[in-house]
Structure formats: structure tokens, C-alpha cells
Motif scaffolding. Structure first.
Motif, PDB file in Angstrom:
ATOM      1  N   LEU A   1      -1.518   0.292  -4.365  1.00 41.36           N
ATOM      2  CA  LEU A   1      -0.269   0.871  -5.018  1.00 41.36           C
ATOM      3  C   LEU A   1      -0.632   2.149  -5.985  1.00 41.36           C
ATOM      4  O   LEU A   1      -1.660   2.180  -6.527  1.00 41.36           O
ATOM      5  CB  LEU A   1       0.263  -0.182  -6.122  1.00 41.36           C
TER       6      LEU A   1
ATOM      7  N   LEU B   1       5.406  -4.338 -14.149  1.00 45.52           N
ATOM      8  CA  LEU B   1       5.004  -5.661 -14.950  1.00 45.52           C
ATOM      9  C   LEU B   1       5.156  -4.912 -16.289  1.00 45.52           C
ATOM     10  O   LEU B   1       5.124  -3.778 -16.879  1.00 45.52           O
ATOM     11  CB  LEU B   1       3.218  -5.190 -14.856  1.00 45.52           C
TER      12      LEU B   1
ATOM     13  N   VAL C   1       3.793  -0.036 -14.983  1.00 44.17           N
ATOM     14  CA  VAL C   1       3.277  -0.754 -15.789  1.00 44.17           C
ATOM     15  C   VAL C   1       3.686  -0.612 -17.338  1.00 44.17           C
ATOM     16  O   VAL C   1       3.410   0.594 -17.732  1.00 44.17           O
ATOM     17  CB  VAL C   1       1.744  -0.933 -15.873  1.00 44.17           C
TER      18      VAL C   1
ATOM     19  N   THR D   1      -5.831  -4.580  -9.880  1.00 41.73           N
ATOM     20  CA  THR D   1      -5.605  -5.406  -8.905  1.00 41.73           C
ATOM     21  C   THR D   1      -4.310  -4.759  -8.116  1.00 41.73           C
ATOM     22  O   THR D   1      -4.585  -4.663  -7.125  1.00 41.73           O
ATOM     23  CB  THR D   1      -4.846  -6.776  -9.486  1.00 41.73           C
ATOM     24  N   LEU D   2      -3.699  -4.114  -8.785  1.00 42.92           N
ATOM     25  CA  LEU D   2      -2.377  -3.166  -8.290  1.00 42.92           C
ATOM     26  C   LEU D   2      -3.151  -1.966  -7.529  1.00 42.92           C
ATOM     27  O   LEU D   2      -2.962  -1.755  -6.395  1.00 42.92           O
ATOM     28  CB  LEU D   2      -1.604  -2.582  -9.437  1.00 42.92           C
TER      29      LEU D   2
ATOM     30  N   PHE E   1       0.986 -13.722 -10.671  1.00 38.08           N
ATOM     31  CA  PHE E   1      -0.137 -13.366 -10.223  1.00 38.08           C
ATOM     32  C   PHE E   1      -1.055 -14.607 -10.019  1.00 38.08           C
ATOM     33  O   PHE E   1      -1.271 -15.231 -11.127  1.00 38.08           O
ATOM     34  CB  PHE E   1      -1.085 -12.273 -10.957  1.00 38.08           C
TER      35      PHE E   1
ATOM     36  N   LEU F   1       7.382  -2.279  -7.656  1.00 35.04           N
ATOM     37  CA  LEU F   1       6.799  -3.385  -8.461  1.00 35.04           C
ATOM     38  C   LEU F   1       6.653  -2.904  -9.873  1.00 35.04           C
ATOM     39  O   LEU F   1       6.510  -1.991 -10.333  1.00 35.04           O
ATOM     40  CB  LEU F   1       5.432  -3.822  -7.940  1.00 35.04           C
TER      41      LEU F   1
ATOM     42  N   HIS G   1       0.800  -1.233   0.178  1.00 40.01           N
ATOM     43  CA  HIS G   1      -0.013  -0.045  -0.050  1.00 40.01           C
ATOM     44  C   HIS G   1       0.852   1.347   0.012  1.00 40.01           C
ATOM     45  O   HIS G   1       1.754   1.400   0.731  1.00 40.01           O
ATOM     46  CB  HIS G   1      -0.960  -0.070   1.098  1.00 40.01           C
TER      47      HIS G   1
ATOM     48  N   ALA H   1       4.116   1.156  -8.328  1.00 39.62           N
ATOM     49  CA  ALA H   1       4.105   0.038  -9.664  1.00 39.62           C
ATOM     50  C   ALA H   1       4.248   1.004 -10.978  1.00 39.62           C
ATOM     51  O   ALA H   1       3.651   1.957 -11.341  1.00 39.62           O
ATOM     52  CB  ALA H   1       3.003  -0.645  -9.636  1.00 39.62           C
TER      53      ALA H   1
ATOM     54  N   VAL I   1       0.020   3.661  -9.312  1.00 38.30           N
ATOM     55  CA  VAL I   1       0.503   3.067 -10.756  1.00 38.30           C
ATOM     56  C   VAL I   1       0.540   4.353 -11.754  1.00 38.30           C
ATOM     57  O   VAL I   1      -0.067   4.956 -11.903  1.00 38.30           O
ATOM     58  CB  VAL I   1      -0.811   2.205 -10.973  1.00 38.30           C
TER      59      VAL I   1
ATOM     60  N   ARG J   1      -4.469  -6.202 -15.183  1.00 36.63           N
ATOM     61  CA  ARG J   1      -3.575  -6.096 -13.722  1.00 36.63           C
ATOM     62  C   ARG J   1      -3.632  -4.797 -13.129  1.00 36.63           C
ATOM     63  O   ARG J   1      -3.549  -4.905 -12.078  1.00 36.63           O
ATOM     64  CB  ARG J   1      -2.097  -6.409 -14.245  1.00 36.63           C
ATOM     65  N   VAL J   2      -4.051  -3.579 -13.846  1.00 37.49           N
ATOM     66  CA  VAL J   2      -4.091  -2.447 -12.961  1.00 37.49           C
ATOM     67  C   VAL J   2      -5.142  -2.381 -11.992  1.00 37.49           C
ATOM     68  O   VAL J   2      -5.074  -1.708 -10.878  1.00 37.49           O
ATOM     69  CB  VAL J   2      -4.104  -1.173 -13.902  1.00 37.49           C
TER      70      VAL J   2
END
Length: 185
Positions: free
Chosen positions: A35, A72, A16, A29-30, A108, A70, A10, A14, A37, A26-27
Motif C-alpha cells: 500500500l 487506520l 493513517v 504491515t501496510l 489486524f 483503507l 497492492h 492507506a 501510505v 501498523r505502517v
């Protein structure tokens, strides 16, 4: 074998790299994990843009990962994903590689949240359809609601006790939990 873990990221950042279908999946979920992003891609889909993300519509540059926790790599170009993954691993970051998960260090799982319980499933191989099928099977077995707050309070009280009183309180709690979720003795 992979290390199964739940991470509290938190407030972390991230990055991507890629703005298409995989990023669109995926976004959320992040974001749900708290997070911040940033999405970097020459073209970013409207689905991705509509989310609470920072968009940089341009190609990836190695310096883009600085400050991230993180990453991706989810473009449709394996060479770009490989470069992002290599750069992220060199910085000690968690990185997922779309299309070649084994090249990254983050995968994931199929997830399920029900009754306040979160379950994550991985096959340890590239068989997401098996993990998804197992998730559906497990969903049928989980109660819709559980008294998690009550159980947590009872546990906290029990661990303050000593000797037989502690053992009895924890044993009673263990039996109540097992009975509620349908596990015998």
C-alpha cells in the motif's frame, strides 16, 4: 463472527490518522502489503517518519480520506478516532479503530509467515495476547520450508487431466502435502 480474508491491496492508498506508537507498528504491515501510505497527525514520531510514507503534520480533516481504500484511526484521542471511523465507514472504506476495534470494520490479526505459508489468527474478541500466544504455538508446528512451487505446478498439471487420471494425480498430491506437514491420512 468476523469474515476471515486475505486482501490484495497492492498499489492502493492507506491513510493513517495518528503518528505515534500504533502507527509505528501498523505502517510496516501496510507497506509490506504494497500500500501507499499517508500519515496525518499534528505530531509524527521519528519511527513513522523514517518509513516510506507521506507525512502531513497537521490535524485530520474529513476530506483526507478521499481516494483511500483503507484507513487506520490510531490517535490517542478517542473522539478523533471516532470521527475518522465514522467518516471512513460513510465512504465505504475499510477502517480500523485503535482502542475500540468494534467501532471499525477492520482488525489486524496476529500473523505468521513460515515456509511460504501465511497464517492469520484472530480470537474474534479483543484478546490480542491470546492470538499472539497461539501464533507462537503454531509457529513451532510449521515446517521451515515447503516445496510450494512444485506443489502448485503439480496441481496445475493435475487439473488439466480428466477422470481417474485427475483424481489419482490430485490424490497423490494431497497425500504428499499431508505427509510433509505431518498430518496422517
Amino acid at each position: 463472527m468476523l469474515l476471515a480474508a486475505f486482501l490484495d491491496l497492492h498499489g492502493e492508498t492507506a491513510v493513517v490518522v495518528g503518528g505515534g506508537a500504533v502507527a509505528s507498528r501498523r505502517v510496516p504491515t501496510l507497506l509490506a502489503a504494497g500500500l501507499r501510505v499517508s500519515v496525518i497527525a499534528p505530531t509524527i514520531s521519528p519511527d513513522v517518519r523514517a518509513q516510506d510514507v507521506t507525512c502531513m503534520e497537521r490535524p485530520y480533516h474529513p476530506g483526507d480520506l478521499l481516494g483511500a481504500r483503507l484507513v487506520l484511526a490510531c490517535t490517542d484521542d478517542t473522539a478523533v478516532n471516532d470521527r475518522v471511523t465514522t467518516d471512513a465507514r460513510a465512504l465505504g472504506l475499510l477502517v480500523g479503530h485503535a482502542g475500540h476495534a468494534e467501532r471499525g470494520n477492520l482488525r489486524f490479526p496476529a500473523t505468521l509467515e513460515r515456509g511460504g505459508v501465511q497464517v492469520a489468527l484472530s480470537t474474534g474478541r479483543e484478546l490480542p495476547m491470546l492470538a499472539q500466544a497461539l501464533r507462537e504455538r503454531i509457529a513451532d508446528a510449521l515446517p521451515g520450508t515447503l516445496p510450494l512451487d512444485e506443489w502448485a505446478e503439480r496441481r496445475e498439471q493435475a487439473v488439466t487431466l480428466t477422470g481417474p487420471a485427475r483424481d489419482e494425480a490430485l490424490g497423490t498430491l494431497r497425500r504428499d502435502i499431508r505427509r510433509t506437514v505431518g498430518v496422517t491420512a
